[in-house]
Write a protein that holds these residues in place. Structure first.
Motif, PDB file in Angstrom:
ATOM      1  N   THR A  46       6.905  14.744  10.591  1.00  0.00           N
ATOM      2  CA  THR A  46       6.274  15.835  11.352  1.00  0.00           C
ATOM      3  C   THR A  46       6.166  15.541  12.840  1.00  0.00           C
ATOM      4  OG1 THR A  46       4.062  14.919  10.909  1.00  0.00           O
ATOM      5  CG2 THR A  46       4.911  16.548   9.334  1.00  0.00           C
ATOM      6  N   ALA A  47       6.667  14.367  13.270  1.00  0.00           N
ATOM      7  CA  ALA A  47       6.482  13.942  14.664  1.00  0.00           C
ATOM      8  C   ALA A  47       7.137  14.897  15.654  1.00  0.00           C
ATOM      9  CB  ALA A  47       7.027  12.534  14.857  1.00  0.00           C
ATOM     10  N   ALA A  48       8.244  15.506  15.261  1.00  0.00           N
ATOM     11  CA  ALA A  48       8.967  16.381  16.193  1.00  0.00           C
ATOM     12  C   ALA A  48       8.558  17.841  16.078  1.00  0.00           C
ATOM     13  CB  ALA A  48      10.470  16.252  15.952  1.00  0.00           C
ATOM     14  N   ARG A  49       7.615  18.150  15.200  1.00  0.00           N
ATOM     15  CA  ARG A  49       7.200  19.541  15.029  1.00  0.00           C
ATOM     16  C   ARG A  49       6.441  20.017  16.265  1.00  0.00           C
ATOM     17  NH1 ARG A  49       6.378  20.880   9.356  1.00  0.00           N
ATOM     18  NH2 ARG A  49       5.360  22.809  10.079  1.00  0.00           N
ATOM     19  N   THR A  50       6.754  21.225  16.727  1.00  0.00           N
ATOM     20  CA  THR A  50       6.070  21.793  17.890  1.00  0.00           C
ATOM     21  C   THR A  50       5.297  23.055  17.544  1.00  0.00           C
ATOM     22  OG1 THR A  50       8.068  23.028  18.488  1.00  0.00           O
ATOM     23  CG2 THR A  50       7.775  20.857  19.500  1.00  0.00           C
ATOM     24  N   ALA A  90       1.254  24.962  13.134  1.00  0.00           N
ATOM     25  CA  ALA A  90       0.990  24.413  11.805  1.00  0.00           C
ATOM     26  C   ALA A  90       1.494  22.976  11.700  1.00  0.00           C
ATOM     27  CB  ALA A  90       1.638  25.284  10.729  1.00  0.00           C
ATOM     28  N   GLY A  91       2.674  22.731  12.283  1.00  0.00           N
ATOM     29  CA  GLY A  91       3.236  21.381  12.238  1.00  0.00           C
ATOM     30  C   GLY A  91       2.403  20.386  13.020  1.00  0.00           C
ATOM     31  N   ARG A  92       1.929  20.770  14.207  1.00  0.00           N
ATOM     32  CA  ARG A  92       1.105  19.872  15.009  1.00  0.00           C
ATOM     33  C   ARG A  92      -0.225  19.580  14.319  1.00  0.00           C
ATOM     34  NH1 ARG A  92       3.740  16.765  16.841  1.00  0.00           N
ATOM     35  NH2 ARG A  92       1.884  15.956  17.858  1.00  0.00           N
ATOM     36  N   LEU A  93      -0.802  20.629  13.707  1.00  0.00           N
ATOM     37  CA  LEU A  93      -2.062  20.430  12.986  1.00  0.00           C
ATOM     38  C   LEU A  93      -1.862  19.480  11.814  1.00  0.00           C
ATOM     39  CD1 LEU A  93      -5.027  21.091  12.485  1.00  0.00           C
ATOM     40  CD2 LEU A  93      -4.272  23.106  11.170  1.00  0.00           C
ATOM     41  N   LEU A  94      -0.763  19.652  11.069  1.00  0.00           N
ATOM     42  CA  LEU A  94      -0.468  18.764   9.948  1.00  0.00           C
ATOM     43  C   LEU A  94      -0.292  17.332  10.429  1.00  0.00           C
ATOM     44  CD1 LEU A  94       0.282  18.136   7.025  1.00  0.00           C
ATOM     45  CD2 LEU A  94       2.624  18.907   7.541  1.00  0.00           C
ATOM     46  N   HIS A  95       0.466  17.155  11.512  1.00  0.00           N
ATOM     47  CA  HIS A  95       0.715  15.818  12.059  1.00  0.00           C
ATOM     48  C   HIS A  95      -0.599  15.135  12.456  1.00  0.00           C
ATOM     49  CE1 HIS A  95       3.070  12.708  14.102  1.00  0.00           C
ATOM     50  NE2 HIS A  95       2.229  12.806  15.111  1.00  0.00           N
ATOM     51  N   ASP A  96      -1.454  15.835  13.193  1.00  0.00           N
ATOM     52  CA  ASP A  96      -2.720  15.257  13.637  1.00  0.00           C
ATOM     53  C   ASP A  96      -3.640  14.962  12.462  1.00  0.00           C
ATOM     54  OD1 ASP A  96      -1.754  15.505  16.187  1.00  0.00           O
ATOM     55  OD2 ASP A  96      -2.925  17.299  16.672  1.00  0.00           O
ATOM     56  N   ASP A 111       0.858  -1.180   0.000  1.00  0.00           N
ATOM     57  CA  ASP A 111       0.000   0.000   0.000  1.00  0.00           C
ATOM     58  C   ASP A 111       0.897   1.234   0.000  1.00  0.00           C
ATOM     59  OD1 ASP A 111      -1.754   2.114   0.655  1.00  0.00           O
ATOM     60  OD2 ASP A 111      -3.132   0.721   1.655  1.00  0.00           O
ATOM     61  N   ARG A 112       1.126   1.769  -1.177  1.00  0.00           N
ATOM     62  CA  ARG A 112       2.067   2.890  -1.315  1.00  0.00           C
ATOM     63  C   ARG A 112       1.547   4.155  -0.636  1.00  0.00           C
ATOM     64  NH1 ARG A 112       6.105   1.326  -4.574  1.00  0.00           N
ATOM     65  NH2 ARG A 112       5.710  -0.367  -6.060  1.00  0.00           N
ATOM     66  N   LEU A 113       0.226   4.338  -0.621  1.00  0.00           N
ATOM     67  CA  LEU A 113      -0.323   5.518   0.030  1.00  0.00           C
ATOM     68  C   LEU A 113      -0.072   5.469   1.535  1.00  0.00           C
ATOM     69  CD1 LEU A 113      -1.830   8.155   0.018  1.00  0.00           C
ATOM     70  CD2 LEU A 113      -4.004   6.883   0.020  1.00  0.00           C
ATOM     71  N   VAL A 114      -0.315   4.315   2.143  1.00  0.00           N
ATOM     72  CA  VAL A 114      -0.036   4.167   3.578  1.00  0.00           C
ATOM     73  C   VAL A 114       1.441   4.433   3.857  1.00  0.00           C
ATOM     74  CG1 VAL A 114       0.202   2.452   5.414  1.00  0.00           C
ATOM     75  CG2 VAL A 114      -1.955   2.658   4.204  1.00  0.00           C
ATOM     76  N   HIS A 115       2.309   3.900   3.013  1.00  0.00           N
ATOM     77  CA  HIS A 115       3.739   4.113   3.205  1.00  0.00           C
ATOM     78  C   HIS A 115       4.090   5.602   3.135  1.00  0.00           C
ATOM     79  CE1 HIS A 115       8.098   3.765   1.730  1.00  0.00           C
ATOM     80  NE2 HIS A 115       8.099   3.447   3.004  1.00  0.00           N
ATOM     81  N   HIS A 116       3.547   6.293   2.144  1.00  0.00           N
ATOM     82  CA  HIS A 116       3.818   7.719   2.000  1.00  0.00           C
ATOM     83  C   HIS A 116       3.302   8.502   3.212  1.00  0.00           C
ATOM     84  CE1 HIS A 116       4.540  11.548   0.034  1.00  0.00           C
ATOM     85  NE2 HIS A 116       3.282  11.901   0.254  1.00  0.00           N
ATOM     86  N   MET A 117       2.101   8.161   3.679  1.00  0.00           N
ATOM     87  CA  MET A 117       1.535   8.853   4.830  1.00  0.00           C
ATOM     88  C   MET A 117       2.356   8.599   6.091  1.00  0.00           C
ATOM     89  SD  MET A 117      -2.513   8.214   4.044  1.00  0.00           S
ATOM     90  CE  MET A 117      -3.158   9.328   5.292  1.00  0.00           C
ATOM     91  N   ILE A 118       2.819   7.356   6.261  1.00  0.00           N
ATOM     92  CA  ILE A 118       3.650   7.018   7.419  1.00  0.00           C
ATOM     93  C   ILE A 118       4.942   7.850   7.403  1.00  0.00           C
ATOM     94  CG2 ILE A 118       5.192   5.215   8.293  1.00  0.00           C
ATOM     95  CD1 ILE A 118       2.407   4.963   9.389  1.00  0.00           C
ATOM     96  N   GLU A 119       5.547   7.996   6.246  1.00  0.00           N
ATOM     97  CA  GLU A 119       6.783   8.780   6.172  1.00  0.00           C
ATOM     98  C   GLU A 119       6.525  10.252   6.487  1.00  0.00           C
ATOM     99  OE1 GLU A 119       9.789   7.340   5.928  1.00  0.00           O
ATOM    100  OE2 GLU A 119       8.534   5.547   6.075  1.00  0.00           O
ATOM    101  N   ARG A 120       5.399  10.782   6.035  1.00  0.00           N
ATOM    102  CA  ARG A 120       5.064  12.173   6.350  1.00  0.00           C
ATOM    103  C   ARG A 120       4.775  12.337   7.839  1.00  0.00           C
ATOM    104  NH1 ARG A 120       6.143  16.193   5.456  1.00  0.00           N
ATOM    105  NH2 ARG A 120       4.304  17.467   5.037  1.00  0.00           N
ATOM    106  N   ILE A 121       4.098  11.356   8.436  1.00  0.00           N
ATOM    107  CA  ILE A 121       3.841  11.407   9.877  1.00  0.00           C
ATOM    108  C   ILE A 121       5.157  11.392  10.643  1.00  0.00           C
ATOM    109  CG2 ILE A 121       2.904  10.076  11.816  1.00  0.00           C
ATOM    110  CD1 ILE A 121       0.589   9.260   9.917  1.00  0.00           C
ATOM    111  N   ALA A 122       6.087  10.538  10.204  1.00  0.00           N
ATOM    112  CA  ALA A 122       7.394  10.481  10.864  1.00  0.00           C
ATOM    113  C   ALA A 122       8.129  11.817  10.741  1.00  0.00           C
ATOM    114  CB  ALA A 122       8.235   9.357  10.259  1.00  0.00           C
TER     115      ALA A 122
END
Length: 264
Positions: A115-119, A122-128, A102-113
């Motif tokens: 943004t995980a450290a964003r504080t 805008a970064g927190r909203l994107l992550h959530d 599932d390439r979409l899941v993989h892409h989303m997981i990488e984007r979540i990773a």
């Protein structure tokens, strides 16, 4: 808004064969991010079994309460572990799955990773937002609406039972799939699965697996075939897959079973 997912990132390194087990009270999805493994074999208590070579984006979906195991050799990988609360899927049930890319899941997981450290806000909203989108995608692709409550499933007629059992016994290596057995019964697969369970009080997959384990026990007691050879003739893709399945169903290893029943 749906209850939030729990997404964690895991790194594992194993030079020898390793086994993963899963049987939680919540749904679990594992996403292979990167790395290598010589092979990965999987088995669900009620569901598919098989083997594949992991690649980025491969997912392993384990519904809540379903026992599952996987083995792999020479592992060096990063993967994401996604836990989905059952409270978010009260009207849906996830379907057991492994080996689907599932390439979409993989892409989303990488984007979540990423943004995980964003504080920043805008970064927190994107992550959530990414996590909620991932939740929706998994439920949409791997879920299905729970079937309406029906009257008790009818049992298979005696002559149909006989045909089905003959088909199972004609394939001692476990190659008789659900669809193949349903074809013998001249029924749709879903209808056949319910009727089979009402008749034999187990799923077709578990019944076939029990027959394979039973034949393996017989061969261990009565022949000098090696454990690896017995695993092969009873349809297991490797010695480790055979040993894992045998121990789960008998509580002991094939070698120990042979020793304990040899009468020596």
């Amino acid at each position: 808004m749906m209850p939030s997912l729990d997404v964690t990132f895991v790194r594992q390194r194993f030079s020898k064969s390793t086994v993963w087990h899963s049987a939680g009270t919540n749904h679990e999805v594992l996403v292979w991010r990167r790395g290598t493994a010589r092979s990965k074999e999987y088995e669900f208590e009620q569901g598919p079994t098989g083997r594949f070579t992991p690649a980025p984006g491969h997912v392993w979906v384990v519904p809540a309460g379903v026992r599952s195991a996987a083995t792999a050799c020479d592992v060096s990988c990063d993967f994401a572990r996604i836990v989905i609360p059952t409270s978010s899927t009260t009207r849906l049930e996830l379907q057991a799955s492994a080996g689907k890319q599932d390439r979409l899941v993989h892409h989303m997981i990488e984007r979540i990773a990423s943004t995980a450290a964003r504080t920043d806000p805008a970064g927190r909203l994107l992550h959530d937002t990414l996590i909620e989108a991932l939740h929706l995608h998994i439920v949409d692709v791997y879920g299905r609406r729970r079937p309406a409550q029906h009257r008790a499933a009818r049992v298979l007629r005696p002559e149909v039972q006989q045909r089905v059992l003959e088909r199972v016994h004609d394939d001692p290596d476990g190659s008789a799939s659900l669809q193949a057995l349903a074809d013998v019964a001249e029924m749709h697969a879903d209808e056949f699965g319910r009727a089979f369970q009402a008749t034999f009080h187990t799923t077709p997959h578990q019944f076939v697996l029990a027959q394979r384990i039973g034949r393996a026990r017989h061969l261990l007691r009565t022949t000098t075939l090696s454990v690896a050879e017995i695993g092969r003739v009873t349809g297991f893709s490797s010695a480790s897959h055979f040993a894992t399945s045998f121990r789960r169903h008998t509580g002991t290893t094939p070698s120990r079973y042979r020793t304990d029943t040899s009468g020596g």
